[in-house]
Design an enzyme around this catalytic site. Structure first.
Site, short mmCIF file in Angstrom:
data_model
loop_
_atom_site.label_atom_id
_atom_site.label_comp_id
_atom_site.label_asym_id
_atom_site.label_seq_id
_atom_site.Cartn_x
_atom_site.Cartn_y
_atom_site.Cartn_z
N ARG A 185 10.14 -8.27 2.48
CA ARG A 185 11.38 -9.04 2.60
C ARG A 185 12.18 -9.10 1.30
O ARG A 185 13.40 -9.12 1.30
CB ARG A 185 11.04 -10.46 3.03
CG ARG A 185 11.51 -10.76 4.43
CD ARG A 185 11.17 -12.15 4.80
NE ARG A 185 9.92 -12.59 4.15
CZ ARG A 185 9.38 -13.77 4.34
NH1 ARG A 185 9.95 -14.63 5.11
NH2 ARG A 185 8.24 -14.10 3.74
N GLU A 224 -22.37 -14.01 -1.24
CA GLU A 224 -21.35 -13.95 -2.30
C GLU A 224 -21.61 -15.08 -3.28
O GLU A 224 -22.03 -16.17 -2.88
CB GLU A 224 -19.96 -14.10 -1.70
CG GLU A 224 -19.60 -12.96 -0.76
CD GLU A 224 -18.18 -13.11 -0.24
OE1 GLU A 224 -17.28 -12.58 -0.90
OE2 GLU A 224 -17.97 -13.76 0.78
N LYS A 229 -7.85 -7.18 9.42
CA LYS A 229 -8.40 -8.41 9.97
C LYS A 229 -7.69 -9.61 9.34
O LYS A 229 -7.13 -9.44 8.25
CB LYS A 229 -9.90 -8.47 9.74
CG LYS A 229 -10.32 -8.75 8.29
CD LYS A 229 -11.77 -8.95 8.19
CE LYS A 229 -12.14 -10.40 8.09
NZ LYS A 229 -12.20 -10.93 6.72
N HIS A 258 -17.66 -8.14 9.87
CA HIS A 258 -18.47 -7.32 8.95
C HIS A 258 -19.95 -7.30 9.36
O HIS A 258 -20.56 -6.23 9.45
CB HIS A 258 -18.36 -7.84 7.51
CG HIS A 258 -16.95 -7.90 6.99
ND1 HIS A 258 -15.98 -7.01 7.36
CD2 HIS A 258 -16.35 -8.75 6.12
CE1 HIS A 258 -14.84 -7.31 6.73
NE2 HIS A 258 -15.04 -8.37 5.98
C1 BG6 Z 1 -13.30 -10.18 3.35
C2 BG6 Z 1 -13.40 -11.67 3.54
O1 BG6 Z 1 -13.08 -9.53 4.58
O2 BG6 Z 1 -14.51 -9.69 2.77
C3 BG6 Z 1 -13.70 -12.36 2.22
O3 BG6 Z 1 -12.19 -12.15 4.09
C4 BG6 Z 1 -14.92 -11.74 1.58
O4 BG6 Z 1 -13.87 -13.75 2.42
C5 BG6 Z 1 -14.80 -10.24 1.50
O5 BG6 Z 1 -15.04 -12.29 0.28
C6 BG6 Z 1 -16.09 -9.61 1.00
O6 BG6 Z 1 -15.90 -8.25 0.80
P1 BG6 Z 1 -16.75 -7.43 -0.26
O7 BG6 Z 1 -16.32 -6.02 -0.06
O8 BG6 Z 1 -16.41 -7.97 -1.59
O9 BG6 Z 1 -18.18 -7.66 0.11
#
Ligand code: BG6
Length: 485
Positions: free
Chosen positions: A51, A217, A149, A241
């Protein structure tokens, strides 16, 4: 090790949301790396569209800054940067109106080459964009769209989204990204299972005690609190995932490595998942420390019931997996950033070494991150005299050690996936029916939480999640593997 890079055909890539966070952090740096690798044609054109008012020069500056910040690859020499940037341009465009579309059409100049539209925007705009691409005559037979997503937030919204996109594009033109499928080790999972004869005969409930999948994480929700608090770990990670990891780990061998065969098999797994019992799900929310805010503070919602952790015991009701439990967990602010799939085999049926030799089992671990690799735990004799003592040792295949330093430079998932879009290979993208089936399994779990109004359990930052998640396995006489970097 010599890697073969096959240059892609000339293409035009339009990035809607071209100045957004994903474009900055992932898409533009990924394109640059492919450019440096010689895979992006020198005639390829990348058009950022958003935009805001900006000219081509300002967009190139934006891309240069993004690459400086997010591309830490020394191989991408600065000498390539200016030629890469010269292939970028920018169009100011309104997704909900007609402003800017004629200019975009001019840029694409009616050429019949491969044309990809990357919807790097919220799902609320997917329908508007698809409608306008078609209305402005941009939907050539070679056109394809890439959508990120979250693909819906439940079955009903995912169905509505699929129906909306289907009005303008065929399923073969729709690329739904799950970036986990672009991870090198995830593809290696298929290579290990279907490229070796060793594992497949044992890959079933007769020999496998259980499978555990952890995507842990160490970071919190950070600046994404607004989005995350409306999603939670179940929608953000489990439905997509982890579901994809589970599918690739457990599916039947497809007849071919092609989009239809692979996705047909994944779909069968999702459809074979039995509904989850309420006692087989644990959800949690992280607490703060002296230095770090807790989940509720971070998302600025003091009575939110959204989960930042979820653990599930799942079951797949088919011949291969009847009776085998699958323990799945994911969460933020855990002990480490560590993701793995562990196939835990059953004990030997009889120990000729007697009880004193202790309990030993083979575990095949596929490490997604960090230190991508595969490790097979085997039992051997402890060296030296003094009787038969058994010890478990890893047969370790860390890719960088086995394949040389080049293998340590693992491409980002987006590099692989964007080039697959250009090549027209949908194998590593989710099909519409797969996404819907995944929501069909997920919805009742979320509905039950919402109906109960119960708060997620608290867990300490830096822990392995709530104690109840540990109990989920302990009560079955099993335990989670340690979360370690
Ligand atoms: C994303 C999520 O799809 O994947 C995040 O929305 C997450 O919340 C991330 O932190 C993790 O991805 P990766 O590749 O760092 O494991």
């Amino acid at each position: 090790m010599v890697s073969r890079v096959i240059p892609a055909q000339p293409f035009d890539l339009v990035i809607f949301g071209g100045t957004g966070d994903l474009a900055r952090r992932k898409i533009l740096p990924a394109l640059f790396r492919r450019y440096c690798a010689g895979q992006m044609d020198r005639d390829a054109r990348i058009i950022g569209a958003a935009r805001g008012d900006m000219d081509d020069a300002a967009y190139r500056d934006f891309a240069r800054a993004a690459i400086d910040e997010f591309d830490d690859d020394a191989v991408c020499a600065a000498e390539h940067l200016e030629t890469f940037l010269s292939q970028l341009s920018y169009v100011t465009l309104d997704a909900r109106g007609d402003d800017g579309w004629a200019a975009l059409k001019d840029r694409l100049d009616g050429s019949e080459r491969i044309r990809a539209f990357y919807f790097s925007v919220g799902p609320a705009l997917f329908g508007d964009l698809a409608t306008r691409i078609e209305a402005h005559g941009l939907a050539t037979p070679e056109a394809r769209i890439v959508v990120e997503k979250p693909f819906g937030r439940d079955l009903a919204s995912a169905r509505a989204l699929n129906a909306e996109l289907a009005k303008h594009f065929k399923e073969t033109q729709i690329y739904r990204i799950d970036h986990y499928l672009g991870k090198e080790t995830v593809q290696n999972l298929m290579a290990i299972r279907f490229g070796n004869t060793l594992f497949e005969p044992l890959w079933n409930s007769q020999y496998v005690d259980h499978i555990q999948i952890t995507v842990a994480e160490s970071g919190g929700v950070g600046t994404r609190g607004g989005y995350y608090d409306k999603s939670g770990a179940m929608r953000d990670m489990m439905q997509n995932h982890i579901m994809q990891l589970l599918c690739l780990t457990t599916m039947e061998p497809p007849a071919k490595y092609d989009p239809h065969a692979v996705r047909d098999e994944k779909l069968k797994v999702i459809r074979a998942l039995s509904p989850v019992e309420p006692g087989d799900v644990v959800r949690g929310q992280y607490e703060g420390t002296d230095r770090l805010p807790g989940y509720r503070n971070e998302v600025e919602n003091c009575d939110t019931l959204t989960e930042s952790f979820v653990a599930i015991k799942a079951r797949i009701c088919n011949w291969r997996w009847a009776g085998t439990p699958f323990y799945l967990r994911t969460g933020k602010r855990l002990r480490a950033r560590a993701s793995e799939i562990a196939i835990v085999f059953k004990d030997a049926p009889h120990s000729i070494f007697g009880a004193a030799a202790g309990r030993h089992r083979n575990i095949l671990t596929i490490r997604l991150q960090p230190n991508e690799g595969i490790e097979m735990g085997v039992t051997i004799k402890e060296p030296g005299p003094g009787g038969m003592r058994l010890v478990d040792v890893p047969l370790d295949m860390t890719f960088s050690e086995a394949l040389g330093p080049e293998a340590a430079d693992i491409p980002d998932a987006y590099e692989r996936l964007i080039m697959d879009v250009i090549r027209g290979d949908q194998t590593l993208f989710m099909r519409g029916d797969e996404v819907e089936a995944a929501w069909e399994w997920t919805d009742p779990i979320i509905d039950a939480w919402e109906a109960s109004g119960a708060a997620p359990l608290r867990y300490a930052t830096g822990s392995s999640g709530p104690d109840d998640a540990l109990a989920l396995m302990h009560r079955d006489g099993r335990s989670w593997r340690e979360i370690r970097p």
